[in-house]
Motif scaffolding. Structure first.
Motif, PDB file in Angstrom:
ATOM      1  N   ALA A  36      -1.448   7.325   7.791  1.00  0.00           N
ATOM      2  CA  ALA A  36      -1.196   7.084   6.370  1.00  0.00           C
ATOM      3  C   ALA A  36       0.191   7.572   5.978  1.00  0.00           C
ATOM      4  O   ALA A  36       0.916   6.886   5.244  1.00  0.00           O
ATOM      5  N   SER A  37       0.582   8.737   6.458  1.00  0.00           N
ATOM      6  CA  SER A  37       1.893   9.288   6.091  1.00  0.00           C
ATOM      7  C   SER A  37       3.031   8.457   6.675  1.00  0.00           C
ATOM      8  O   SER A  37       4.047   8.228   6.005  1.00  0.00           O
ATOM      9  N   VAL A  38       2.871   7.991   7.910  1.00  0.00           N
ATOM     10  CA  VAL A  38       3.902   7.146   8.538  1.00  0.00           C
ATOM     11  C   VAL A  38       4.025   5.820   7.789  1.00  0.00           C
ATOM     12  O   VAL A  38       5.128   5.361   7.471  1.00  0.00           O
ATOM     13  N   LEU A  39       2.883   5.206   7.494  1.00  0.00           N
ATOM     14  CA  LEU A  39       2.882   3.941   6.761  1.00  0.00           C
ATOM     15  C   LEU A  39       3.475   4.121   5.365  1.00  0.00           C
ATOM     16  O   LEU A  39       4.259   3.292   4.895  1.00  0.00           O
ATOM     17  N   PHE A  40       3.111   5.207   4.710  1.00  0.00           N
ATOM     18  CA  PHE A  40       3.604   5.491   3.363  1.00  0.00           C
ATOM     19  C   PHE A  40       5.121   5.637   3.360  1.00  0.00           C
ATOM     20  O   PHE A  40       5.815   5.103   2.483  1.00  0.00           O
ATOM     21  N   ALA A  41       5.647   6.371   4.341  1.00  0.00           N
ATOM     22  CA  ALA A  41       7.093   6.560   4.428  1.00  0.00           C
ATOM     23  C   ALA A  41       7.810   5.235   4.649  1.00  0.00           C
ATOM     24  O   ALA A  41       8.817   4.943   4.004  1.00  0.00           O
ATOM     25  N   HIS A  42       7.287   4.421   5.541  1.00  0.00           N
ATOM     26  CA  HIS A  42       7.936   3.141   5.853  1.00  0.00           C
ATOM     27  C   HIS A  42       7.858   2.156   4.689  1.00  0.00           C
ATOM     28  O   HIS A  42       8.846   1.497   4.363  1.00  0.00           O
ATOM     29  N   LEU A  43       6.709   2.071   4.051  1.00  0.00           N
ATOM     30  CA  LEU A  43       6.535   1.088   2.988  1.00  0.00           C
ATOM     31  C   LEU A  43       7.225   1.490   1.687  1.00  0.00           C
ATOM     32  O   LEU A  43       7.332   0.669   0.774  1.00  0.00           O
ATOM     33  N   ASN A  44       7.709   2.722   1.606  1.00  0.00           N
ATOM     34  CA  ASN A  44       8.465   3.141   0.432  1.00  0.00           C
ATOM     35  C   ASN A  44       9.965   3.031   0.641  1.00  0.00           C
ATOM     36  O   ASN A  44      10.751   3.428  -0.225  1.00  0.00           O
ATOM     37  N   ARG A  45      10.364   2.501   1.787  1.00  0.00           N
ATOM     38  CA  ARG A  45      11.784   2.248   2.017  1.00  0.00           C
ATOM     39  C   ARG A  45      12.163   0.918   1.385  1.00  0.00           C
ATOM     40  O   ARG A  45      11.343   0.011   1.268  1.00  0.00           O
ATOM     41  N   SER A  46      13.418   0.800   0.993  1.00  0.00           N
ATOM     42  CA  SER A  46      13.866  -0.319   0.151  1.00  0.00           C
ATOM     43  C   SER A  46      13.645  -1.691   0.760  1.00  0.00           C
ATOM     44  O   SER A  46      13.498  -2.676   0.035  1.00  0.00           O
ATOM     45  N   GLU A  47      13.591  -1.785   2.097  1.00  0.00           N
ATOM     46  CA  GLU A  47      13.421  -3.108   2.699  1.00  0.00           C
ATOM     47  C   GLU A  47      12.053  -3.713   2.402  1.00  0.00           C
ATOM     48  O   GLU A  47      11.839  -4.906   2.606  1.00  0.00           O
ATOM     49  N   TYR A  48      11.118  -2.882   1.900  1.00  0.00           N
ATOM     50  CA  TYR A  48       9.788  -3.389   1.561  1.00  0.00           C
ATOM     51  C   TYR A  48       9.640  -3.648   0.065  1.00  0.00           C
ATOM     52  O   TYR A  48       8.551  -3.941  -0.406  1.00  0.00           O
ATOM     53  N   PHE A  49      10.749  -3.525  -0.686  1.00  0.00           N
ATOM     54  CA  PHE A  49      10.697  -3.788  -2.115  1.00  0.00           C
ATOM     55  C   PHE A  49      11.023  -5.248  -2.375  1.00  0.00           C
ATOM     56  O   PHE A  49      11.789  -5.880  -1.650  1.00  0.00           O
ATOM     57  N   LYS A  50      10.460  -5.770  -3.449  1.00  0.00           N
ATOM     58  CA  LYS A  50      10.737  -7.150  -3.837  1.00  0.00           C
ATOM     59  C   LYS A  50      12.172  -7.246  -4.338  1.00  0.00           C
ATOM     60  O   LYS A  50      12.624  -6.461  -5.152  1.00  0.00           O
TER      61      LYS A  50
END
Length: 274
Positions: A254-268
């Motif tokens: 969960a922590s790894v996924l959370f860190a990655h998905l909060n990086r700008s490349e995953y933003f619209k």
């Protein structure tokens, strides 16, 4: 006799005991029954929301749940959707991380989180090794040393292990380099780092997992290296130790996924007209 004995107990200890009992009662309180049939994700004003039927998801403080990452919102919605008859909040690690980042219950600043992580370095699990048991030392050297070398090369540091109970020395230069790297991330990403480090009790293993140098299950195995070594001699309670390992893997994933998905490349990315 009992009354006289109670008089000898300091009031502070009584208060601590009462607080502990209240904590236990809360931990064993009846779980919340699932009150929704389906979940969905909405895009609104540049952010993503999660709905439970027609209700918009809110945090424990009552704040509207919003994230910038669509994959993260989908993951949280899936976590809620996977709940069965009751909502098991203790197993919803991604949702808990999101709620903590949004509510910030302890009012932590970015600097607070970076300092917390820096102060963890001298207590890093894999920097403490021992040579009084050859087999264990060989295992530590073969499994942990390559990651220490990788970390130093990756972040330009010179961290060194210690062979006794004396904490390793961490130079101000090393702290500055790690601090600079951490400060390059958003506060949301830092929550992922903090959660990972707390799970593994190791900065080096947490960074390696988030950097995808090692897999989640491997990181947990390395964090439990000494424990697993001792269990070979003392035996193990299969279900208990297996559950412990699975829980750590779930938290770290969960922590790894959370860190990655909060990086700008995953933003619209909003389209701009020229």
């Amino acid at each position: 006799m009992m009354n006289n004995l109670c008089k000898l107990i300091p009031r502070t200890l009584v208060n601590v005991a009462r607080q502990s009992q209240n904590t236990i009662k809360r931990c064993y309180a009846a779980p919340i029954k699932r009150f929704y049939k389906q979940t969905s994700v909405l895009y609104n004003d540049g952010k993503y929301e999660v709905t439970l039927d027609q209700r918009k998801l809110k945090t424990p403080k009552g704040t509207l749940f919003t994230v910038k990452s669509e994959p993260l919102a989908i993951a949280v919605a899936t976590e809620f959707n996977n709940q069965k008859e009751h909502i098991e909040r203790t197993k919803m690690h991604l949702s808990a991380l999101c709620f903590t980042a949004i509510d910030n219950p302890n009012n932590h600043t970015k600097i607070d989180m970076v300092n917390y992580l820096l102060n963890y370095i001298p207590t890093d699990t894999i920097l403490f090794q021992y040579d009084d048991e050859k087999d264990l030392h060989d295992l530590q050297r073969n499994e942990w040393d390559p990651l220490i070398e990788w970390f130093n090369e990756r972040y330009g540091t010179q961290l060194k292990k210690t062979m006794d109970i004396t904490p390793p020395t961490v130079s101000s230069e090393d702290k500055m380099k790690i601090s600079k790297y951490l400060l390059s991330h958003s506060e949301d990403v830092l929550y992922g780092f903090v959660f990972a480090v707390d799970t593994l009790k190791s900065i080096i293993l947490a960074f390696a997992a988030i950097d995808q140098r090692i897999a989640v299950d491997k990181a947990v195995t390395l964090a439990r290296l000494e424990e697993e070594y001792q269990l070979k001699f003392w035996g193990r309670v299969e279900w208990a130790h297996d559950l412990s390992q699975q829980e750590l893997q779930a938290r770290l994933a969960a922590s790894v996924l959370f860190a990655h998905l909060n990086r700008s490349e995953y933003f619209k990315k909003e389209k701009t007209l020229i």
